[in-house]
Design a protein around this motif. Sequence first.
Motif, mmCIF file in Angstrom:
data_model
loop_
_atom_site.group_PDB
_atom_site.id
_atom_site.type_symbol
_atom_site.label_atom_id
_atom_site.label_comp_id
_atom_site.label_asym_id
_atom_site.label_seq_id
_atom_site.Cartn_x
_atom_site.Cartn_y
_atom_site.Cartn_z
ATOM 1 N N THR A 187 -3.239 -18.353 14.428
ATOM 2 C CA THR A 187 -4.435 -18.914 13.812
ATOM 3 C C THR A 187 -4.961 -20.112 14.582
ATOM 4 O OG1 THR A 187 -3.667 -18.157 11.652
ATOM 5 C CG2 THR A 187 -5.349 -19.863 11.665
ATOM 6 N N THR A 201 -9.332 -21.348 17.292
ATOM 7 C CA THR A 201 -8.818 -21.047 15.959
ATOM 8 C C THR A 201 -9.500 -19.797 15.409
ATOM 9 O OG1 THR A 201 -10.490 -22.424 14.863
ATOM 10 C CG2 THR A 201 -8.413 -23.488 15.456
ATOM 11 N N THR A 203 -8.870 -17.087 11.618
ATOM 12 C CA THR A 203 -7.962 -16.598 10.577
ATOM 13 C C THR A 203 -7.190 -15.362 11.019
ATOM 14 O OG1 THR A 203 -9.421 -17.471 8.865
ATOM 15 C CG2 THR A 203 -7.806 -15.814 8.183
#
Length: 215
Positions: A187, A201, A203
């Motif tokens: 992540t 970054t 998810t």
Amino acid sequence: MSSDLPLLNLHRGLTIGYKQPLASLPEEIHLAAGTHFLLARNGRGKTTLLRTVARALKALSGSFETCGRMQYVPEDLRFDPEINPASIFRALLRRRTKEALDLAAEAELDVKKPYGKLSTGNRRKTALIVAEYSADPTGGNILLLDEPFSGLDAHVRAIFEARWQADTGRILRLVSCHPDYDSMPMTSALLIHSGAIRHTTGTGQTWSDLKAELN
């Protein structure tokens, strides 16, 4: 400097290296509690960045700041070869020895075998367990881990990854590694490529998404 929550702020212009620059930051990077992976091809500056943040090596230029109790676990960390992991845990962890022994059992570490006779993977388990249970549960912690998965099988890696994901927010881990499966979630990752250190970054971000950027 201590804090209830850990922070690592790398300022724009920070340059790492020895006599010659290896990499620098074109933009600010701010890291908080959680697991952040450090990725680069060999010789591009992963260990150099960790040693710089640990203040074992002076930055060539620029600055950074940290908040929290810091531990640096180098890839070549060694303990006395004559003593066993159980003794290491009792000496260094004291009140948390039982927790350390429980994790050692889960990770299939023989805590009665002399450290000098352990395999590379079992030495890594010992160092990781010491780092995990040396963390202050009431304050912020920064763990700098250099190739912690070296010599570990998938089962043991999964144990530590699950532990990191379940963390309460008191630990910031910066983990240098060479991932060996494409679906490994990342992540948050710092990439060192073409002399630059940048933060990415996402998810659903995985090693598969990132590795092409390092080729």
